[in-house]
Scaffold this active site. Structure first.
Site, PDB file in Angstrom:
ATOM      1  N   GLU A  93      -7.752   5.248   1.124  1.00  0.00           N
ATOM      2  CA  GLU A  93      -7.538   3.878   1.571  1.00  0.00           C
ATOM      3  C   GLU A  93      -6.121   3.739   2.140  1.00  0.00           C
ATOM      4  O   GLU A  93      -5.163   4.269   1.587  1.00  0.00           O
ATOM      5  CB  GLU A  93      -7.725   2.963   0.361  1.00  0.00           C
ATOM      6  CG  GLU A  93      -7.442   1.518   0.555  1.00  0.00           C
ATOM      7  CD  GLU A  93      -7.523   0.750  -0.763  1.00  0.00           C
ATOM      8  OE1 GLU A  93      -7.464  -0.483  -0.701  1.00  0.00           O
ATOM      9  OE2 GLU A  93      -7.646   1.392  -1.833  1.00  0.00           O
ATOM     10  N   TRP A  94      -5.992   3.028   3.252  1.00  0.00           N
ATOM     11  CA  TRP A  94      -4.681   2.738   3.823  1.00  0.00           C
ATOM     12  C   TRP A  94      -4.100   1.513   3.117  1.00  0.00           C
ATOM     13  O   TRP A  94      -4.732   0.465   3.041  1.00  0.00           O
ATOM     14  CB  TRP A  94      -4.792   2.486   5.323  1.00  0.00           C
ATOM     15  CG  TRP A  94      -3.501   2.063   5.966  1.00  0.00           C
ATOM     16  CD1 TRP A  94      -3.113   0.798   6.314  1.00  0.00           C
ATOM     17  CD2 TRP A  94      -2.420   2.926   6.347  1.00  0.00           C
ATOM     18  NE1 TRP A  94      -1.868   0.806   6.882  1.00  0.00           N
ATOM     19  CE2 TRP A  94      -1.412   2.098   6.918  1.00  0.00           C
ATOM     20  CE3 TRP A  94      -2.197   4.300   6.251  1.00  0.00           C
ATOM     21  CZ2 TRP A  94      -0.208   2.604   7.388  1.00  0.00           C
ATOM     22  CZ3 TRP A  94      -1.000   4.806   6.728  1.00  0.00           C
ATOM     23  CH2 TRP A  94      -0.023   3.975   7.291  1.00  0.00           C
ATOM     24  N   ILE A  95      -2.900   1.657   2.580  1.00  0.00           N
ATOM     25  CA  ILE A  95      -2.251   0.573   1.842  1.00  0.00           C
ATOM     26  C   ILE A  95      -1.100   0.021   2.679  1.00  0.00           C
ATOM     27  O   ILE A  95      -0.216   0.768   3.109  1.00  0.00           O
ATOM     28  CB  ILE A  95      -1.701   1.065   0.489  1.00  0.00           C
ATOM     29  CG1 ILE A  95      -2.811   1.715  -0.346  1.00  0.00           C
ATOM     30  CG2 ILE A  95      -1.044  -0.075  -0.263  1.00  0.00           C
ATOM     31  CD1 ILE A  95      -3.944   0.804  -0.694  1.00  0.00           C
ATOM     32  N   ASP A 196       5.648  11.453 -11.786  1.00  0.00           N
ATOM     33  CA  ASP A 196       6.566  11.696 -10.669  1.00  0.00           C
ATOM     34  C   ASP A 196       6.946  10.355 -10.048  1.00  0.00           C
ATOM     35  O   ASP A 196       6.901  10.174  -8.835  1.00  0.00           O
ATOM     36  CB  ASP A 196       5.909  12.609  -9.632  1.00  0.00           C
ATOM     37  CG  ASP A 196       6.891  13.127  -8.579  1.00  0.00           C
ATOM     38  OD1 ASP A 196       8.113  12.983  -8.779  1.00  0.00           O
ATOM     39  OD2 ASP A 196       6.426  13.657  -7.550  1.00  0.00           O
TER      40      ASP A 196
END
Length: 288
Positions: A93-95, A196
């Site tokens: 998904e593009w956020i 991380d």
């Protein structure tokens, strides 16, 4: 196979047969190529790597899904993972979105809720990666033993092998390993950690909602995670206030914070070289 063919095959495999309108390289870290793919249906993010290490993207997918399953903090949806002898990728998904005055607060509160999700022990069932470095894992009953054997020892050995550490500092590191119980609690909660979490590994989505990306998950002391957030910045004041309201840091946190940051400084030393040696040495001298 040409990159365009890889893109189109990946999209078709998830049912998007619409026209691929645009491919744009974007910032994706130091080790992967990254692309914004825009079709007639929607936008996607693809992390791509030639000759990726075995299970490199599988482990990232597992990490994202493990965080998602806690129902506490948002992560991008993974639509497709591919790994073969030539390349690997994650199609996600593009956020995209703008921060609001609530973003930092949500990030802190939701991360604290995630940290309240615990595992069967300290560590993880699979070896993972941080950057390009393989992190050995196993489950331990004692947090100190895990932090020593699966985090500090491999990085210290690697740094010495790479000739970054003098024999004197190596011996001080060994004495530090023997004395960890003076500063680190053996029986903290085995919280689910991102592993991380620096400022570049969270994004803002629609309506100012924070998302975590690029995990290297483990179960461990939640203060280990918070210590890293303070190492390179990137987290607003509201983040720490909201986090402490849900999951307060201990009075002893300040005594062990540098010791937790030491691990990540060793990682950066082994990944990027002697720029980080002074910071490593300073912390070792502080405790020993």
């Amino acid at each position: 196979m040409k990159m365009k063919d890889i893109f189109q095959k990946a999209l078709q495999s998830i049912g998007d047969d619409s026209t691929l309108l645009n491919v744009k390289p974007v910032s994706g870290g130091d080790i992967n190529e990254a692309y914004l793919l825009r079709t007639e249906k929607q936008q996607y993010f693809m992390k791509f790597r030639k000759n990726a290490p075995k299970h490199f993207f599988k482990l990232e997918k597992i990490g994202l899904e493990s965080i998602k399953n806690t129902n506490t903090i948002a992560v991008p949806t993974v639509f497709k993972r591919e790994e073969n002898d030539h390349f690997g990728y994650l199609l996600m998904e593009w956020i995209e979105g703008d921060r609001t005055d609530k973003t930092g607060e949500l990030l802190g509160r939701n991360l604290a809720l995630m940290h309240q999700c615990t595992g069967p022990g300290f560590g993880y069932s699979k070896d993972t990666y941080i950057g390009n470095l393989l992190q050995p894992n196993d489950f331990y009953n004692n947090w100190i033993d895990y932090y020593r054997e699966c985090r500090l020892v491999p990085q210290i050995q690697r740094a010495y092998k790479n000739n970054y550490l003098s024999l004197q500092i190596r011996k001080k590191c060994e004495r530090l390993l023997e004395r960890l119980e003076e500063w680190i609690p053996p029986k903290s909660k085995a919280s689910l950690l991102h592993g991380d979490l620096w400022g570049g590994n969270w994004l803002t989505g629609k309506n100012g909602i924070p998302y975590l990306i690029d995990p290297s998950i483990l179960y461990g002391d939640h203060e280990f995670e918070i210590a890293f957030t303070e190492l390179f910045g990137g987290f607003p004041t509201e983040f720490y206030k909201a986090y402490n309201e849900v999951m307060p840091l201990s009075l002893e946190y300040g005594e062990r914070k540098l010791l937790y940051q030491l691990y990540y400084l060793f990682v950066h030393l082994n990944l990027f070289g002697t720029t980080y040696l002074e910071s490593v040495t300073r912390i070792v001298h502080k405790y020993i």
